[in-house]
Design an enzyme around this catalytic site. Structure first.
Site, PDB file in Angstrom:
ATOM      1  N   CYS A  62     -19.395   3.714 -29.857  1.00  0.00           N
ATOM      2  CA  CYS A  62     -19.704   5.119 -30.441  1.00  0.00           C
ATOM      3  C   CYS A  62     -19.701   5.327 -31.612  1.00  0.00           C
ATOM      4  CB  CYS A  62     -19.294   6.065 -29.958  1.00  0.00           C
ATOM      5  SG  CYS A  62     -19.786   6.251 -27.976  1.00  0.00           S
ATOM      6  N   CYS A  76       0.711  -1.575   0.183  1.00  0.00           N
ATOM      7  CA  CYS A  76       0.169   0.470   0.297  1.00  0.00           C
ATOM      8  C   CYS A  76       0.868   1.700   0.428  1.00  0.00           C
ATOM      9  CB  CYS A  76      -0.507   0.165   0.937  1.00  0.00           C
ATOM     10  SG  CYS A  76      -1.791   1.691   1.495  1.00  0.00           S
ATOM     11  N   CYS A 102     -14.933   6.017 -27.402  1.00  0.00           N
ATOM     12  CA  CYS A 102     -16.142   4.985 -26.365  1.00  0.00           C
ATOM     13  C   CYS A 102     -16.240   3.864 -27.868  1.00  0.00           C
ATOM     14  CB  CYS A 102     -17.676   5.070 -27.017  1.00  0.00           C
ATOM     15  SG  CYS A 102     -18.747   4.610 -26.835  1.00  0.00           S
TER      16      CYS A 102
END
Length: 545
Positions: A454, A110, A451
């Site tokens: 699209c 982490c 996209c």
């Protein structure tokens, strides 16, 4: 199937972006110094072993990109003797065998550890010196998944307080002092009594922010409400006294008033007196609205507290550190006028994890100038100060924010040329006029350049536009959602087709983008039949695509 599209989702989720700030602490310790059933060893050998382990861990952290300052490493080495490392086999006996256990569940990879490691280590050391009965422990949830599962650790990092084996989530701040105050309150010391001037001076040396209560006697309804507030609050240390001279040391502005409650902070607005009726909820509300400085410097340690506070109007200044120093005094002067109503925040642009999520909302992530923004978290609106940062401009900006007279900011491309276009182009600044205020029905394609699906929808929309060309009560349009936005355009998936009926623009209809061309045409024909709509001759001519 066609269904109504909800318009209640926030336009942007800037709070969510940063509320998920994680915290991680990693400190080594000696198990044998904790009374948990383990064996002992010679102190000198143990200390040498711990020093080696601390150095070893420091080297490992460097390899993982976690750089710890030498002073912080010293603090961590001291904490090796205090914080207990748990394993699958020992976790149950430790939790069950101690009245209080503050446990950190973490993963060694982490990246937040560099921020919080020294804070937790310092808190462990302070609590030990104060004689706290709390056992500080940690468990590597990656290495010991059974222990993590038993403890209910589902994400990293997780802080839990166990009281006689029963856990509760840690809800305090993330500095060493925050951790100490929270732990002391949760383990039986919510209120410290100060009887002498020496007590007061020692108390002030330990606490940068605190609440002082002055009472004739430690009894009665006012005192009971004060103690209830002390128990309920998780972040600020409360103190009490019956001695006027002691209270005067802690809060010089009090004119011998009893009963009295005051908040003391280490900043220009240092002394704040509580002037409402003595009720627990009112005392807590007073603290919630006043615990932050006039201008809060946001860090990864306090960002959660900043964004979840009760003050929903926020002005955020993004600047380089040197520039902020020049602006600080005038910022404080303006902030004082809007105290408890608007929260003023500074973000160093060098802290990219904090600055960029906000600046991207305004398309200013590459800006090298001071930027002043504002957010109204009650209605998810954002604003931009477009004039120079001067005290008068800032005060006017804040006044507009407070009285809801500012125009919300939203991204918009330049105004397009739509005269001959079959498919109209809508941008942020024209969405209101072309979509919401126009008398026609509107079929809107919402797309983005990245996209992958699209293109197929765009081809369908262009065919529909040609097919229905000439209808005076239908507009077919598209908007690039990556470069334009509007508070009433609530779309998260791309592509999306939205139909705005002429008679009810407030309830747009979301169309399935996987619908066939004929299904979409049939839907349009059905919904544009108005008294100004398709004639029987039109229907005949529009039967085939």
């Amino acid at each position: 199937m066609v269904k109504n599209m909800s318009t209640t989702k926030p336009m942007f989720k800037f709070v969510t972006l940063l509320v998920l700030i994680s915290f991680f602490i990693s400190v080594m310790c000696s198990e044998s110094l904790i009374n948990d059933g383990g064996g002992g060893s010679d102190d000198e050998d143990l200390e040498s072993l711990e020093e080696l382990l601390a150095i070893d861990e420091e080297e490992e952290d460097k390899q993982q990109g976690i750089h710890i300052k030498s002073s912080e490493a010293d603090t961590l080495r001291k904490a090796q003797r205090i914080v207990l490392e748990l394993s699958n086999e020992r976790v149950k006996s430790v939790i069950d065998g101690n009245e209080f256990v503050l446990l950190l569940g973490y993963a060694p990879w982490c990246g937040r550890s560099a921020e919080l490691m020294p804070q937790f280590a310092e808190a462990a050391t302070i609590l030990k010196e104060m004689g706290s009965p709390v056992l500080m422990a940690k468990v590597d949830a990656d290495r010991y998944p059974k222990a993590a599962s038993l403890l209910g650790i589902k994400g990293y990092p997780t802080l839990l307080l166990f009281v006689n084996g029963t856990s509760q989530m840690y809800t305090g701040g993330l500095t060493a002092n925050d951790i100490v105050v929270w732990v002391m309150k949760k383990t039986g010391v919510p209120l410290i009594r100060l009887d002498t001037l020496s007590d007061a001076e020692k108390f002030m040396a330990k606490h940068q922010m605190f609440v002082i209560g002055l009472f004739d006697k430690f009894e009665g309804s006012n005192y009971e409400e004060f103690t209830k507030a002390a128990v309920a609050d998780n972040e600020i240390q409360f103190a009490e006294t019956s001695k006027t001279e002691v209270a005067k040391v802690l809060f010089p502005d009090n004119e011998n008033k009893k009963p009295f409650v005051g908040l003391v902070k280490s900043e220009p607005e240092k002394y704040l007196a509580f002037e409402d009726t003595f009720e627990k909820e009112k005392i807590l509300e007073f603290l919630e609205y006043n615990k932050f400085p006039l201008v809060t410097v946001m860090t990864e340690l306090n960002s959660v507290r900043v964004h979840t506070g009760p003050v929903k109007l926020q002005v955020i200044v993004f600047a380089k550190d040197e520039e902020f120093k020049n602006h600080l005094l005038p910022l404080q002067n303006v902030a004082r006028k809007f105290k408890s109503k608007i929260m003023f925040i500074y973000v160093d642009v060098a802290e990219e994890n904090l600055a960029k999520p906000f600046l991207t909302l305004f398309g200013l992530e590459e800006s090298d100038k001071t930027v002043v923004t504002a957010f109204d978290n009650r209605k998810s609106s954002k604003y931009l100060l477009e004039s120079n940062l001067t005290p008068s401009n800032l005060e006017a900006f804040c006044s507009g924010l407070l009285h809801d007279t500012l125009s919300p900011y939203f991204k918009s491309q330049p105004l397009p040329e739509n005269k001959e276009a079959t498919v109209q182009t809508v941008v942020g600044r024209t969405f209101e006029d072309l979509v919401l205020n126009s008398p026609q029905n509107v079929l809107l394609e919402v797309h983005t350049p990245w996209c992958i699906n699209c293109e197929a929808t765009t081809k369908q929309v262009e065919k529909l536009a040609k097919h229905f060309k000439g209808l005076d009560n239908l507009i077919i349009a598209r908007i690039d959602a990556s470069a334009n936005e509007h508070p009433k355009l609530q779309v998260e998936d791309f592509p999306t087709l939205v139909f705005y009926p002429s008679g009810d623009k407030s309830n747009p209809i979301k169309l399935p983008t996987k619908s066939s061309l004929k299904d979409l045409a049939a839907f349009i024909k059905k919904n544009v039949r108005t008294d100004r709509g398709i004639t029987s001759q039109d229907e005949t001519s529009k039967d085939e695509l």
